[in-house]
Design a protein around this motif. Structure first.
Motif, PDB file in Angstrom:
ATOM      1  N   ASP A 191      70.699  19.995   5.509  1.00  0.00           N
ATOM      2  CA  ASP A 191      70.032  20.546   6.689  1.00  0.00           C
ATOM      3  C   ASP A 191      71.075  20.689   7.798  1.00  0.00           C
ATOM      4  O   ASP A 191      71.521  19.698   8.382  1.00  0.00           O
ATOM      5  N   LEU A 192      71.477  21.919   8.090  1.00  0.00           N
ATOM      6  CA  LEU A 192      72.551  22.176   9.042  1.00  0.00           C
ATOM      7  C   LEU A 192      72.011  22.743  10.349  1.00  0.00           C
ATOM      8  O   LEU A 192      71.009  23.458  10.366  1.00  0.00           O
ATOM      9  N   VAL A 222      80.379  15.509  -3.295  1.00  0.00           N
ATOM     10  CA  VAL A 222      80.473  14.110  -2.845  1.00  0.00           C
ATOM     11  C   VAL A 222      80.975  13.243  -4.000  1.00  0.00           C
ATOM     12  O   VAL A 222      80.300  13.060  -4.999  1.00  0.00           O
ATOM     13  N   TRP A 223      82.150  12.687  -3.828  1.00  0.00           N
ATOM     14  CA  TRP A 223      82.788  11.899  -4.878  1.00  0.00           C
ATOM     15  C   TRP A 223      82.581  10.408  -4.680  1.00  0.00           C
ATOM     16  O   TRP A 223      82.322   9.684  -5.630  1.00  0.00           O
ATOM     17  N   LYS A 260      88.515  16.927   8.602  1.00  0.00           N
ATOM     18  CA  LYS A 260      87.161  17.430   8.832  1.00  0.00           C
ATOM     19  C   LYS A 260      86.908  18.619   7.908  1.00  0.00           C
ATOM     20  O   LYS A 260      87.635  19.611   7.948  1.00  0.00           O
ATOM     21  N   PRO A 261      85.899  18.553   7.063  1.00  0.00           N
ATOM     22  CA  PRO A 261      85.667  19.647   6.111  1.00  0.00           C
ATOM     23  C   PRO A 261      85.068  20.881   6.770  1.00  0.00           C
ATOM     24  O   PRO A 261      84.486  20.814   7.854  1.00  0.00           O
ATOM     25  N   TRP A 262      85.224  22.008   6.097  1.00  0.00           N
ATOM     26  CA  TRP A 262      84.765  23.298   6.636  1.00  0.00           C
ATOM     27  C   TRP A 262      83.265  23.318   6.852  1.00  0.00           C
ATOM     28  O   TRP A 262      82.776  24.013   7.739  1.00  0.00           O
ATOM     29  N   LEU A 263      82.519  22.576   6.042  1.00  0.00           N
ATOM     30  CA  LEU A 263      81.103  22.307   6.269  1.00  0.00           C
ATOM     31  C   LEU A 263      80.923  20.787   6.225  1.00  0.00           C
ATOM     32  O   LEU A 263      81.623  20.103   5.478  1.00  0.00           O
ATOM     33  N   LYS A 297      76.719  15.433   5.093  1.00  0.00           N
ATOM     34  CA  LYS A 297      75.685  14.639   5.763  1.00  0.00           C
ATOM     35  C   LYS A 297      75.393  13.373   4.948  1.00  0.00           C
ATOM     36  O   LYS A 297      75.605  13.346   3.726  1.00  0.00           O
ATOM     37  N   PRO A 298      74.901  12.328   5.619  1.00  0.00           N
ATOM     38  CA  PRO A 298      74.632  11.061   4.910  1.00  0.00           C
ATOM     39  C   PRO A 298      73.716  11.220   3.706  1.00  0.00           C
ATOM     40  O   PRO A 298      73.918  10.552   2.678  1.00  0.00           O
TER      41      PRO A 298
END
Length: 534
Positions: A373-374, A402-403, A416-419, A422-423
């Motif tokens: 949710d952005l 997510v690794w 900081k990633p391009w997008l 979120k938790p």
């Protein structure tokens, strides 16, 4: 094996979001190469890379400015060669995206084409004079909103763009264009790629007479968030000339051993029929549409699609998927039908991997990943930026892999990633699931092993049994029964016959009655004829 793609499972990688190796916040080829053992361990046959070619990135690589080089964002040709070599070493085939219907407006050919009406590339793109009142040549619409024609003051003409203004359409009626595009495909085939995913494969040709598209015969009582769907696109795409060009493409691939093509059928009218048409004869090897990438989650829906395809094209070949980079992730789309995200994710895996045809799974799907949710300020996708808030675009399914939730940005990058990660997405990491035998990740591995070890699941025909909603029951081949409860409420049905359990989740067979909890499913080996009463 020349037809390795039949029944195969392909893992789609969105390169910007898979693994960042140089810590600039954007995924790259070296990062993908680093993670290839993870993909091989899943048990898939191939990877598909979304566009990696030189591009201004206005549509995240689907606006190509150089068809035979790698965008510096992702690395170099040497990095690509290393990826190919490592994938092949691990037994993985490599499929790359080909965006042939249009280029970037930054492509040298378009820059030349727009200068005047007499240069060598003047007829390489779709140009048309205005009508007498100065308006566009016809009523064709852009997928990204507004009209599909853009005025160019140098040529005193409009050019066609089915997508962004910065994505002018090639003129496929010019055989020089066809020849050149085929040469770019040859470049990658000679470099060792095993196949192509063909973007918007039904958009190549346009009606040479530029006739208006009619209104959709399924009347819309009010405008939709995107008016593109209010037209029936019988002239702006889906032209019969497409089929002859596909045959030229197939002839090119047939010069090489064990190569394949899968086409994206971007069509709202009769897409399953067109999938069959595009894979019949010496055309595409496989084709997929968006019909399983939409909201319906019902026995009737899945049965109808499979039966329609094989009835209309018994010699064609589909490729089925539930998620990709263009749609909301299926666990979010279908959450109302799930007892929990995990139960729904496992059932979706079992259902998808039990279907006749080839299969594509999207990165993170094997983790039960959900849609992010952005906020508007976080968006990059032109679709979301244009149609917010009615449609939030495609960024929500494109957020980084997510690794490890304990690492910065879940192990995707230290920058900081391009997008954003979120938790809620980080909580479904690989590290958090790999050692849990009941995790979604490990269920995908079990289900993939089952499919890979079963000729019936890879190649067997399909027969659906008569069951009422929400039960879907099908027999693959002669002896594998697959039963699914496509709801969050308990169901039961009576089975008779000699059954040996192969796989079961949230399901129990007792005294001839199969009890299916919400999202329960079971596979049985049949020794004789089975009857089902739901």
């Amino acid at each position: 094996m020349n037809e390795w793609w039949r029944g195969a499972v392909t893992y789609q990688i969105y390169p910007r979001s898979f693994q960042d190796s140089n810590q600039d916040g954007i995924g790259d080829l070296a990062g993908i190469t680093e993670r290839l053992p993870y993909i091989a361990d899943l048990g898939v046959d191939a990877i598909w890379l979304s566009p990696i070619f030189t591009s201004p990135m206005l549509d995240m690589g689907y606006d190509v400015s150089n068809y035979t080089d790698i965008d510096p964002t992702f690395g170099t040709l040497a990095d690509f060669d290393q990826l190919i070599a490592r994938a092949h070493e691990l037994g993985l085939k490599v499929i790359i995206d080909q965006v042939l219907s249009h280029s970037s407006s930054e492509h040298p050919f378009f820059k030349e084409s727009r200068q005047n009406r007499h240069n060598p590339k003047a007829d390489w793109y779709v140009w048309a004079d205005p009508q007498h009142d100065g308006s566009p040549p016809n009523n064709w619409l852009s997928v990204f909103g507004g009209g599909a024609w853009q005025w160019d003051s140098r040529r005193h003409q409009y050019y066609l763009h089915n997508f962004l203004v910065e994505q002018p359409d090639f003129n496929f009626h010019n055989t020089e264009v066809q020849d050149w595009l085929l040469s770019t495909m040859r470049f990658w085939l000679e470099r060792g790629v095993d196949g192509f995913r063909l973007d918007t494969v039904n958009f190549y040709f346009h009606d040479a007479l530029l006739r208006n598209d009619p209104a959709d015969f399924r009347r819309k009582e009010k405008p939709e968030w995107n008016p593109y769907s209010m037209q029936y696109h019988i002239f702006s795409k889906n032209q019969p000339e497409n089929l002859a060009f596909l045959e030229r493409m197939r002839a090119l691939l047939d010069e090489f051993e064990a190569r394949t093509m899968v086409g994206e059928m971007g069509e709202d009218h009769h897409p399953i029929r067109m999938m069959g048409e595009y894979t019949s004869g010496q055309r595409l090897h496989m084709c997929y549409s968006f019909e399983m990438l939409k909201d319906p989650f019902s026995a009737n829906h899945f049965r109808k699609l499979v039966e329609e395809f094989y009835t209309g094209a018994p010699h064609g070949w589909p490729c089925w998927a539930f998620s990709n980079h263009d749609v909301a992730r299926h666990t979010t789309r279908w959450q109302q039908y799930g007892v929990s995200n995990e139960a729904l994710a496992k059932q979706a895996a079992a259902l998808l991997l039990s279907l006749q045809g080839s299969i594509c799974i999207y990165e993170g799907e094997e983790l039960g990943q959900t849609e992010s949710d952005l906020d508007y300020s976080e968006l990059t996708d032109p679709q979301g930026l244009r149609f917010w808030p009615e449609n939030k675009g495609r960024d929500g399914c494109r957020t980084p892999m997510v690794w490890d939730a304990a690492q910065p940005h879940a192990g995707f990058s230290t920058a900081k990633p391009w997008l954003p990660v979120k938790p809620e997405q980080a909580a479904r990491s690989v590290a958090g699931q790999v050692n849990d035998p009941d995790s979604v990740l490990n269920f995908y591995k079990r289900m993939l092993r089952l499919r890979q070890s079963s000729a019936t699941l890879k190649y067997g025909a399909t027969r659906f049994l008569e069951t009422a909603e929400p039960i879907l029951a099908l027999i693959r081949g002669d002896d594998l029964l697959c039963v699914f409860n496509l709801s969050a409420t308990q169901q039961q049905l009576k089975l008779s016959g000699q059954l040996t359990e192969v796989l079961a989740e949230r399901a129990e067979l007792t005294a001839g009655e199969l009890h299916l909890a919400g999202n329960g499913f079971a596979f049985f080996q049949l020794a004789d004829k089975v009857s089902v009463n739901s």
